[in-house]
Motif scaffolding. Structure first.
Motif, PDB file in Angstrom:
ATOM      1  N   ARG A 116      10.072  43.590  -1.075  1.00 46.45           N
ATOM      2  CA  ARG A 116       9.302  44.446  -1.976  1.00 46.45           C
ATOM      3  C   ARG A 116       7.809  44.258  -1.748  1.00 46.45           C
ATOM      4  NH1 ARG A 116      10.962  42.695  -6.852  1.00 46.45           N
ATOM      5  NH2 ARG A 116      12.753  44.099  -6.855  1.00 46.45           N
ATOM      6  N   GLU A 117       7.393  43.017  -1.550  1.00 50.32           N
ATOM      7  CA  GLU A 117       5.973  42.757  -1.292  1.00 50.32           C
ATOM      8  C   GLU A 117       5.552  43.365   0.047  1.00 50.32           C
ATOM      9  OE1 GLU A 117       2.792  39.032  -0.921  1.00 50.32           O
ATOM     10  OE2 GLU A 117       4.943  38.640  -1.090  1.00 50.32           O
ATOM     11  N   LEU A 118       6.424  43.250   1.048  1.00 49.86           N
ATOM     12  CA  LEU A 118       6.112  43.838   2.347  1.00 49.86           C
ATOM     13  C   LEU A 118       5.959  45.355   2.238  1.00 49.86           C
ATOM     14  CD1 LEU A 118       5.826  43.676   5.424  1.00 49.86           C
ATOM     15  CD2 LEU A 118       8.328  43.823   5.584  1.00 49.86           C
ATOM     16  N   GLN A 119       6.848  45.999   1.494  1.00 53.93           N
ATOM     17  CA  GLN A 119       6.766  47.446   1.314  1.00 53.93           C
ATOM     18  C   GLN A 119       5.449  47.831   0.649  1.00 53.93           C
ATOM     19  OE1 GLN A 119      10.098  49.144  -0.736  1.00 53.93           O
ATOM     20  NE2 GLN A 119       9.179  51.157  -0.927  1.00 53.93           N
ATOM     21  N   ASN A 120       5.064  47.094  -0.392  1.00 51.47           N
ATOM     22  CA  ASN A 120       3.799  47.389  -1.072  1.00 51.47           C
ATOM     23  C   ASN A 120       2.604  47.153  -0.158  1.00 51.47           C
ATOM     24  OD1 ASN A 120       5.234  48.005  -3.357  1.00 51.47           O
ATOM     25  ND2 ASN A 120       4.918  46.029  -4.343  1.00 51.47           N
ATOM     26  N   ALA A 121       2.691  46.093   0.670  1.00 48.74           N
ATOM     27  CA  ALA A 121       1.587  45.796   1.586  1.00 48.74           C
ATOM     28  C   ALA A 121       1.420  46.904   2.622  1.00 48.74           C
ATOM     29  CB  ALA A 121       1.837  44.457   2.279  1.00 48.74           C
TER      30      ALA A 121
ATOM     31  N   GLU B 238      -3.897  49.779 -10.885  1.00 49.74           N
ATOM     32  CA  GLU B 238      -4.063  49.255  -9.531  1.00 49.74           C
ATOM     33  C   GLU B 238      -4.649  47.854  -9.529  1.00 49.74           C
ATOM     34  OE1 GLU B 238      -3.204  50.327  -6.495  1.00 49.74           O
ATOM     35  OE2 GLU B 238      -2.064  51.871  -7.526  1.00 49.74           O
ATOM     36  N   LYS B 239      -5.455  47.534 -10.538  1.00 52.59           N
ATOM     37  CA  LYS B 239      -6.077  46.211 -10.595  1.00 52.59           C
ATOM     38  C   LYS B 239      -5.430  45.330 -11.656  1.00 52.59           C
ATOM     39  CE  LYS B 239     -10.587  47.932  -9.010  1.00 52.59           C
ATOM     40  NZ  LYS B 239     -12.038  48.012  -9.305  1.00 52.59           N
ATOM     41  N   GLY B 240      -4.245  45.714 -12.113  1.00 57.61           N
ATOM     42  CA  GLY B 240      -3.560  44.958 -13.151  1.00 57.61           C
ATOM     43  C   GLY B 240      -2.746  43.794 -12.602  1.00 57.61           C
ATOM     44  N   ALA B 241      -2.367  42.900 -13.503  1.00 60.00           N
ATOM     45  CA  ALA B 241      -1.604  41.710 -13.115  1.00 60.00           C
ATOM     46  C   ALA B 241      -0.232  42.086 -12.567  1.00 60.00           C
ATOM     47  CB  ALA B 241      -1.457  40.777 -14.320  1.00 60.00           C
ATOM     48  N   ALA B 242       0.379  43.127 -13.126  1.00 61.90           N
ATOM     49  CA  ALA B 242       1.706  43.537 -12.646  1.00 61.90           C
ATOM     50  C   ALA B 242       1.647  43.943 -11.181  1.00 61.90           C
ATOM     51  CB  ALA B 242       2.241  44.685 -13.501  1.00 61.90           C
ATOM     52  N   LYS B 243       0.578  44.648 -10.791  1.00 64.05           N
ATOM     53  CA  LYS B 243       0.420  45.058  -9.391  1.00 64.05           C
ATOM     54  C   LYS B 243       0.248  43.850  -8.493  1.00 64.05           C
ATOM     55  CE  LYS B 243      -0.217  48.376  -6.302  1.00 64.05           C
ATOM     56  NZ  LYS B 243       0.808  49.401  -6.014  1.00 64.05           N
ATOM     57  N   LEU B 244      -0.526  42.860  -8.942  1.00 63.76           N
ATOM     58  CA  LEU B 244      -0.746  41.659  -8.145  1.00 63.76           C
ATOM     59  C   LEU B 244       0.538  40.866  -7.945  1.00 63.76           C
ATOM     60  CD1 LEU B 244      -4.133  40.397  -9.668  1.00 63.76           C
ATOM     61  CD2 LEU B 244      -3.786  41.645  -7.526  1.00 63.76           C
ATOM     62  N   LEU B 245       1.392  40.888  -8.954  1.00 63.49           N
ATOM     63  CA  LEU B 245       2.637  40.114  -8.889  1.00 63.49           C
ATOM     64  C   LEU B 245       3.815  40.934  -8.390  1.00 63.49           C
ATOM     65  CD1 LEU B 245       2.306  38.217 -12.291  1.00 63.49           C
ATOM     66  CD2 LEU B 245       1.961  37.279 -10.003  1.00 63.49           C
ATOM     67  N   ASN B 246       3.564  42.209  -8.051  1.00 66.21           N
ATOM     68  CA  ASN B 246       4.637  43.092  -7.574  1.00 66.21           C
ATOM     69  C   ASN B 246       5.758  43.228  -8.607  1.00 66.21           C
ATOM     70  OD1 ASN B 246       3.560  43.694  -4.929  1.00 66.21           O
ATOM     71  ND2 ASN B 246       4.033  41.573  -4.397  1.00 66.21           N
ATOM     72  N   LEU B 247       5.376  43.374  -9.876  1.00 64.40           N
ATOM     73  CA  LEU B 247       6.344  43.527 -10.957  1.00 64.40           C
ATOM     74  C   LEU B 247       6.113  44.847 -11.675  1.00 64.40           C
ATOM     75  CD1 LEU B 247       6.300  39.973 -12.621  1.00 64.40           C
ATOM     76  CD2 LEU B 247       8.126  40.932 -11.225  1.00 64.40           C
ATOM     77  N   ASN B 248       7.173  45.351 -12.302  1.00 67.09           N
ATOM     78  CA  ASN B 248       7.023  46.482 -13.198  1.00 67.09           C
ATOM     79  C   ASN B 248       6.269  46.021 -14.446  1.00 67.09           C
ATOM     80  OD1 ASN B 248       7.987  48.184 -15.608  1.00 67.09           O
ATOM     81  ND2 ASN B 248       8.674  49.390 -13.864  1.00 67.09           N
ATOM     82  N   PRO B 249       5.292  46.778 -14.945  1.00 67.67           N
ATOM     83  CA  PRO B 249       4.529  46.327 -16.128  1.00 67.67           C
ATOM     84  C   PRO B 249       5.411  45.978 -17.313  1.00 67.67           C
ATOM     85  CG  PRO B 249       3.439  48.203 -15.124  1.00 67.67           C
ATOM     86  CD  PRO B 249       4.740  48.045 -14.397  1.00 67.67           C
TER      87      PRO B 249
END
Length: 517
Positions: free
Chosen positions: A418-423, A485-496
């Motif tokens: 999932r992180e790779l896909q987001n990257a 885009e600058k939220g913690a959920a985005k940084l952690l690759n999680l749904n808010p």
């Protein structure tokens, strides 16, 4: 002569005795022509707003048929019908139409019926039924209708209104059923296409996983998928369902960590009307919706103690009980559960039932993290680049910058696939048509935050403490923001919503004011 009560009773039984309105009309025609000259009968509905009449069904001496023939009625007929609708207290009325009637009306009826020399009786609607339908019968022998015929025909008003109302509702149910079947076929096709696309590495890093999945798929046994977040547990669960004998049944996916504790029992097992405040009607839960198929319980470690007891009953007895209900509901489902947590440690801490663990752990499948199958990384990167470029509407897929791939393979990928896909998606957005470099700041921030997890573990923190520390680091970097885009959920690759649920469970407060100074 016939007794009116007998006529009414027999006609009502015939016209209301079947939802197949064309059959009911034919049976009614055969009966009434013993007392009224009739070679045909038509059932119509009129829309006051559009001025369009629809012939729903017709019958003649050869049988009945559904028609759904729509036409714009002549102005004179529309005016008469609308005037009729303005008299709510009016009883049923019958109009006789023959060659001596108003020319435009006679022409319209004879043209519609196909009998240019016919004689007709039209049963006009009673407004109190709130159903604007007309019934007309006719004969092509030009036999005139007398007062006895009119009196008997007028008795059909209420039976025909009931039959029409039932049929229209029945037709709507059939229409919605067809829509649901069509949607289901479409979604199943989409799902199958996604499965064909997403299982990258089935012949390499996931070869053993797919072999185990193929072995257990034909069985009824529960499956427990174990692996870190983002390794693709949902994809493997879907693959098991799609190669199993239950593939034609539903696959219901449930993220147990995203359901509030107060709603978990109701969402999973359903509730009866009045079971609690706000339960205005009976609701089927996810287990009932999975009847004949598979239910995938992601984040099984997040189940509440009550839900764990109910799930154990499903696995042991194949039955559930809705909230507020007293009767058991049998279910025929296959359970696939998944978690990234250490369930044995949770059992030791009293957070997970040992008997439920043994029921779920019949056939465990461990999905390796991306760092343990780096041979799949190049093909995964290419797959995500092609997929995301297509979604963005690009005709050409960018290439990787020289030396980029070794750098990607040196990274630990704590967020896995999932992180790779987001990257890859972030890199495509920032590429501006140039080769992808993966040098954007958000990538570095994510790397720094997630690498803190292993440091927290090495410092002697337990799982919850380590997760708390990582979430707090993400919140500090996001200045208290969770979404965006600058939220913690985005940084952690999680749904808010998943992040908020975890924060509530761990007692982490929301907002900037709760951050450490």
């Amino acid at each position: 002569m016939i007794d009116e009560n007998i006529f009414f009773r027999e006609a009502t039984l015939l016209v209301c005795g079947s939802l197949e309105i064309e059959k009911a009309l034919f049976d009614l025609l055969i009966f009434i022509r013993q007392h009224i000259p009739a070679d045909m009968i038509y059932l119509n509905v009129y829309n006051l707003d559009t001025g369009i009449g629809e012939n729903l069904a017709r019958a003649d001496l050869n049988g009945g048929q559904l028609t759904s023939l729509k036409l714009v009625l002549p102005e004179k007929i529309r005016h008469n019908l609308e005037e009729q609708h303005k008299k709510p207290d009016q009883n049923a009325s019958v109009a006789v139409i023959d060659r001596y009637s108003e020319p435009s009306t006679f022409k319209a009826i004879t043209s519609f019926s196909g009998y240019p020399n016919g004689t007709f009786m039209i049963l006009l609607p009673v407004p109190k039924w709130n159903l604007f339908c007309t019934v007309f019968i006719g004969n092509h022998a030009e036999e005139k209708y007398n007062e006895d015929h009119i009196r008997l025909f007028s008795l059909l008003n209420e039976p025909m209104a009931i039959a029409m109302s039932n049929y229209l509702r029945y037709r709507e149910v059939l229409r919605l059923k067809d829509i649901l079947l069509d949607d289901n076929r479409y979604l199943q096709n989409e799902l199958q296409q996604n499965i064909d696309e997403e299982i990258i590495g089935a012949q390499f890093g996931l070869q053993q996983v797919m072999k185990l999945a193929a072995q257990v798929a034909p069985m009824m046994s529960p499956v427990l998928l174990l692996g870190e977040t983002g390794t693709g547990k949902e994809v493997i669960a879907t693959a098991i369902h799609n190669i199993s004998p239950r593939r034609k049944g539903p696959l219901i996916k449930v993220n147990c960590g995203a359901i509030p504790e107060t709603l978990m029992d109701s969402e999973l097992f359903g509730h009866e009307k009045g079971a609690f405040t706000g339960a205005f009607s009976k609701m089927r839960g996810r287990f009932e919706r999975a009847q004949g198929g598979t239910i995938f319980l992601d984040e099984i470690g997040e189940l509440t103690p009550k839900a764990q007891v109910r799930l154990l009953r499903v696995l042991q007895e194949n039955e559930i009980e809705r909230i507020g209900g007293s009767e058991t509901v049998p279910v025929d489902i296959r359970v696939i559960a998944a978690t990234h947590r250490n369930l044995e440690e949770m059992i030791a801490n009293g957070k997970f039932r040992e008997d439920l663990y043994f029921r779920l752990n019949v056939f465990p499948i461990v999905i390796p993290p991306l760092r343990e199958r780096l041979a799949d990384l190049p093909i995964l990167v290419q797959h995500f680049m092609t997929k995301k470029a297509r979604q963005m509407g690009w005709t050409d897929v960018p290439i990787l910058a020289p030396g980029c791939l070794p750098k990607l393979m040196d990274y630990d990928w704590p967020g896995n696939v999932r992180e790779l896909q987001n990257a890859v998606e972030r890199a495509l957005i920032l590429s501006d048509g140039k080769p992808l470099t993966f040098e954007e700041p958000s990538y570095a921030v994510t790397n720094k935050i997630t690498n803190g997890f292993s440091t927290a573990i090495s410092n002697g923190l337990d799982f919850d403490q380590a997760v708390t520390k990582i979430i707090m680091q993400a919140l500090e970097r996001a200045n208290g923001r969770i979404e965006g885009e600058k939220g913690a959920a985005k940084l952690l690759n999680l749904n808010p919503s998943t992040l908020r649920t975890k924060m509530r469970k761990l007692g982490i407060q929301f907002g900037k004011k709760h951050l450490r100074p």
